[in-house]
Design a protein around this motif. Structure first.
Motif, mmCIF file in Angstrom:
data_model
loop_
_atom_site.group_PDB
_atom_site.id
_atom_site.type_symbol
_atom_site.label_atom_id
_atom_site.label_comp_id
_atom_site.label_asym_id
_atom_site.label_seq_id
_atom_site.Cartn_x
_atom_site.Cartn_y
_atom_site.Cartn_z
ATOM 1 N N LEU A 109 0.835 -1.206 0.000
ATOM 2 C CA LEU A 109 0.000 0.000 0.000
ATOM 3 C C LEU A 109 0.873 1.260 0.000
ATOM 4 O O LEU A 109 0.643 2.191 -0.782
ATOM 5 C CB LEU A 109 -0.920 -0.006 1.221
ATOM 6 C CG LEU A 109 -1.729 1.278 1.471
ATOM 7 C CD1 LEU A 109 -2.644 1.565 0.295
ATOM 8 C CD2 LEU A 109 -2.513 1.157 2.762
ATOM 9 N N ILE A 110 1.875 1.278 0.864
ATOM 10 C CA ILE A 110 2.769 2.438 0.950
ATOM 11 C C ILE A 110 3.507 2.647 -0.370
ATOM 12 O O ILE A 110 3.626 3.775 -0.871
ATOM 13 C CB ILE A 110 3.773 2.259 2.110
ATOM 14 C CG1 ILE A 110 3.037 2.309 3.451
ATOM 15 C CG2 ILE A 110 4.857 3.335 2.060
ATOM 16 C CD1 ILE A 110 3.892 1.901 4.636
ATOM 17 N N GLY A 159 -0.942 -4.039 -8.388
ATOM 18 C CA GLY A 159 0.037 -2.984 -8.630
ATOM 19 C C GLY A 159 1.255 -3.409 -9.426
ATOM 20 O O GLY A 159 2.154 -2.591 -9.672
ATOM 21 N N THR A 160 1.321 -4.674 -9.873
ATOM 22 C CA THR A 160 2.499 -5.148 -10.607
ATOM 23 C C THR A 160 2.783 -4.288 -11.830
ATOM 24 O O THR A 160 3.923 -3.871 -12.070
ATOM 25 C CB THR A 160 2.325 -6.616 -11.050
ATOM 26 O OG1 THR A 160 2.116 -7.440 -9.918
ATOM 27 C CG2 THR A 160 3.562 -7.105 -11.794
ATOM 28 N N LEU A 244 -3.447 5.009 -7.756
ATOM 29 C CA LEU A 244 -4.207 5.450 -6.586
ATOM 30 C C LEU A 244 -5.430 4.558 -6.348
ATOM 31 O O LEU A 244 -5.807 4.302 -5.203
ATOM 32 C CB LEU A 244 -4.623 6.914 -6.753
ATOM 33 C CG LEU A 244 -3.448 7.904 -6.841
ATOM 34 C CD1 LEU A 244 -3.966 9.322 -7.057
ATOM 35 C CD2 LEU A 244 -2.573 7.837 -5.590
ATOM 36 N N LEU A 245 -6.046 4.052 -7.431
ATOM 37 C CA LEU A 245 -7.180 3.139 -7.277
ATOM 38 C C LEU A 245 -6.741 1.804 -6.667
ATOM 39 O O LEU A 245 -7.456 1.221 -5.850
ATOM 40 C CB LEU A 245 -7.875 2.904 -8.617
ATOM 41 C CG LEU A 245 -8.759 4.047 -9.137
ATOM 42 C CD1 LEU A 245 -9.291 3.725 -10.532
ATOM 43 C CD2 LEU A 245 -9.913 4.314 -8.176
ATOM 44 N N LEU A 250 -6.681 -1.658 -1.852
ATOM 45 C CA LEU A 250 -5.959 -2.329 -0.764
ATOM 46 C C LEU A 250 -6.418 -1.814 0.602
ATOM 47 O O LEU A 250 -6.521 -2.577 1.550
ATOM 48 C CB LEU A 250 -4.439 -2.113 -0.930
ATOM 49 C CG LEU A 250 -3.798 -2.872 -2.104
ATOM 50 C CD1 LEU A 250 -2.365 -2.432 -2.284
ATOM 51 C CD2 LEU A 250 -3.861 -4.370 -1.894
ATOM 52 N N VAL A 251 -6.666 -0.513 0.699
ATOM 53 C CA VAL A 251 -7.164 0.059 1.943
ATOM 54 C C VAL A 251 -8.517 -0.543 2.299
ATOM 55 O O VAL A 251 -8.757 -1.003 3.423
ATOM 56 C CB VAL A 251 -7.283 1.590 1.843
ATOM 57 C CG1 VAL A 251 -8.029 2.157 3.051
ATOM 58 C CG2 VAL A 251 -5.911 2.224 1.754
#
Length: 256
Positions: A109-110, A159-160, A244-245, A250-251
């Motif tokens: 996430l970070i 996110g890959t 950002l999506l 993930l959040v």
């Protein structure tokens, strides 16, 4: 027997698949559309992941081929990176992780948020192609990137595409178009490795996957054409949005 419910489910998945592959071919992140779509259609989690990999591999092949035909893929460079991407993905799928899952999700996430925010404030990032040649240093860094993200894609995945594009820009000085073309090809290789293992374990729902593939190929072709023709000015805002999506997903998934 074909029922109204099945037709509705297929229509929903085909539309979602088209949108996912369209976005993914430009900037990565299509999985945040397609995987939830399979789950919403009532497909069990393992089958959803396997079937999504089956469909997305075909779409990424279509996109990779189109990028390659437009000479946006540097095969002289990728010949060093491809074996490590494949090896990393195989190890990723087969490895029982020793890293605490909550720590991993927080770390990812970070990283994803950092990539997106950095891209927002870096006006020049990926806007022109500064790649000159392959050197021992950038090839070694590229190998580390390829292996790490192949491994990551094999066992987790979100996110890959964003990480690959960002990494290729920073290491080799590519613009967004060149980075997207090379990233898509590397992502295709890690998809193949994962797909083989999902198929061996019988985790692919072919009856849903095969019709969806047709629409994902169409989405990939359209997205790739736009990326090639419109260039970095199109890819960068979509790349930032998808980064950002992915972070937002993930959040929601892990912390809410």
């Amino acid at each position: 027997m074909i029922t109204t419910s099945l037709i509705t489910k297929m229509f929903f998945l085909c539309v979602a698949g088209f949108l996912a592959s369209f976005v993914d071919s430009i900037a990565g992140g299509g999985g945040i559309i397609s995987v939830p779509a399979f789950l919403a259609a009532g497909v069990p989690a393992h089958l959803a992941l396997g079937t999504n990999k089956f469909c997305s591999t075909t779409a990424s092949f279509t996109s990779s081929l189109k990028f390659a035909k437009s000479k946006k893929v540097n095969f002289n460079l990728l010949k060093y990176l491809i074996p490590f991407t494949f090896l990393g993905a195989v190890l990723g799928v087969n490895t029982v992780l020793k890293v605490d899952e909550s720590f991993l999700q927080t770390l990812v996430l970070i990283l994803v948020l950092s990539v997106g925010v950095y891209s927002v404030f870096s006006k020049s990032l990926g806007m022109e192609n500064k790649f000159k040649k392959a050197t021992k240093l950038n090839v070694c860094l590229g190998i580390i990137l390829a292996f790490s993200l192949g491994f990551y894609d094999g066992f987790f995945g979100p996110g890959t595409g964003s990480f690959l594009i960002f990494g290729l820009i920073k290491i080799f000085g590519f613009d967004f178009v060149q980075a997207a073309g090379n990233a898509k090809f590397l992502n295709f290789i890690s998809n193949i490795a994962s797909l083989i293992l999902f198929a061996i374990h019988g985790e692919i729902y072919y009856a849903l996957g095969i019709p969806m593939i047709i629409f994902m190929i169409l989405g990939a072709r359209l997205g790739t054409s736009l990326a090639i023709n419109k260039g970095s000015k199109l890819i960068k805002p979509i790349f930032i949005t998808m980064s950002l999506l992915v972070a937002g997903k993930l959040v929601i998934t892990n912390f809410i």
